[in-house]
Design an enzyme around this catalytic site. Sequence first.
Site, mmCIF file in Angstrom:
data_model
loop_
_atom_site.group_PDB
_atom_site.id
_atom_site.type_symbol
_atom_site.label_atom_id
_atom_site.label_comp_id
_atom_site.label_asym_id
_atom_site.label_seq_id
_atom_site.Cartn_x
_atom_site.Cartn_y
_atom_site.Cartn_z
ATOM 1 N N HIS A 1 85.611 9.820 51.477
ATOM 2 C CA HIS A 1 85.083 11.021 50.826
ATOM 3 C C HIS A 1 83.690 11.395 51.335
ATOM 4 C CE1 HIS A 1 85.309 14.250 48.153
ATOM 5 N NE2 HIS A 1 85.663 13.648 47.028
ATOM 6 N N ASP B 1 86.886 15.984 52.274
ATOM 7 C CA ASP B 1 86.958 16.438 50.882
ATOM 8 C C ASP B 1 88.407 16.524 50.424
ATOM 9 O OD1 ASP B 1 84.183 16.703 50.651
ATOM 10 O OD2 ASP B 1 84.238 18.715 51.530
#
Length: 496
Positions: free
Chosen positions: A469, A473
Amino acid sequence: MATDVIMPQMGESIFEGTVTKWLKKPGEKVERDEPLFEISTDKVDAEIPSPAAGVLKEIKVAEGQTVPIQTVVGVIDADGAGAASATPASARAEAKPQAKPEAKSETKAEVNAEAKRGDEKPSPASAPTKAEAAKADSVKPSPSPAPAQTGARPSSMTRAETSAAPQRPAGEKIRSSPLVRRLAKENSVDLSQVPGTGAGGRVSKRDILSAIEGGGAQARPGAHAPAYAPPAASRPSMPPPSQPAATGAQTYSAFDSAVPRERMYFGNYSVEPMTVMRQRIAEHMVASKRVSAHVYSIDEADVTGIVKLRSQKKDEFERTTGSKLTFMPFFIRAAVEALHAFPTVNSSIDGTNIVFHHECNIGVAVALDWGLIVPVIKNAEEKNFLGLQRAINDLAERARTKKLKPEEVQEGTFSITNPGVFGGLMGLPVINQPNVAILGLGTIEKRPVVIDDAIAIRSMVYLTLSYDHRVVDGAIAHQFMSKIKDILENWSEGVL
C-alpha cells in the site's frame, strides 16, 4: 594426480555457499560431471558436478558448513590412489602441530619473560621492543570498566575477536553482498561502522547479524531467550529449558519468539534443525512483512470457457508440442496484459523512489519437497502461449532437480503463486521482495452462480492480490484485478 573441488560462485552477488549434502563418500568413484555434492546459497539450491573423474579422496567441508567461494571443499584422486584414504580432515589437522619441533625451542627463561609482559602473549611479529614497551607504559591510560553485556551474540565471534577487527578507514569502499546490504537497511545498521571479517575486509552475513544483535537485542521481543543450536544428529532431543543454550549458537531476527521456551518444549517431542532453504524463506518472509504495508484484494473469475478449451485441446497440444497444457499460461498471459495497463503494480520501491519495470519478469512459485522457490520467466510479454508453457515446465522441472541457475531466480517484477493446485480455495500470500504485488490463484471448482437472473453451474476461481500500500492504492489494485478477470472470462479460443 589430485584435483581440488572448490565451492563455486553461483552468481556475481554470491560470495559463500553451504554444503548441504555430499552425494559421494570418501573412497567412492566419481565420473566427470557426475553430481558430487549439493549446495545452498542465498539465491538457489544446486547440485555441483565433479570437476574430474577418479576417487573422492577427501572431504574437507562437512555437510552444514558455510564457506566462502573458491574454498577447497574436497579432493579427487584422478589416479584412484586415494581410495583407501578416508581419514577425516579433522584427525589429520590434530596431528599437524606435532610436525613443528621448532616450536619447542623456547627456553624456560624466554617463556617467563613473555609472561611478565601481560596476561596475553603477543605473537612474535607484534612483540614490542623494550624501548617501545617502556614508552607505552609511560602513556598507558587507566583501564575503563568493561561494558555490560546486553544480550547473546548471534555468531560464534567472541568479544575479543569483535574488538580486534580492524576499523574501516573513512572513504573506503564497503565490500558486502546484497543480502548483507538488505539486512543492514532493514535494521538501520550503518555498514561503514561494521568491521568486516571476511576475505579482504568484506562484511559477511555473520558480521551484520552480530552488529544487529549487539545494537538492538533489548528492543526486540524475546531477545532475552537463550538461543538453541541443535546437535548434529538428524532428530536430536532438545535439552530441558533450564539448561543454557549451546555455545556459539546463532540467533536471527526472523526466528525470535516472545513465547518462553518452557511453553514450547514439553511432553514428548523431537527437534530438527531448519534446512538452509527453510532459514532463507523465514528471513525473506519476515523481512517482507516488516518492510511492505500488506493489503489484500479478492475477486473471482468465471473460467468455464478456459476449462472447456483446455479439456478439448490438451491432448492435441501435448502431441504436437511435447508439452503438457496447464492453466498457468492463461493466468500469466492475463497478468502480463494487466501489468501493461497498470504499470504501478509492476514496480519496486527504493526509499522514496518508485522503480517502474518496463519488462514483465514473472516469478512463479514452485513447491518443493524441501521448501519453496520462485523461478522467473524473463520477458514474459515477448513469449507466445507455447513459449510460456515451455518456460513454466522447464523451470519447474529444473527447480525440482536442483538445476536452476542463480540468475533464474532473480530480477522478478511480479509473482504468481498457485495454492489452488493443492485444493486451496484461496490464500493471502506474502509479497516476494522487491516486488510490490503477488497474485494468488485458488482452486478451480464448479459452483452455482447467478447469470441473467438464473442459477448456472460454472467453473469459478478466486483471485487474491497482495500488494504494498506504500505505492499501490486500492483503486489501482481492483482495476488491475478487473482487467485480469475480463481477460480470463473472455478468452479467445484461438489464443493457444
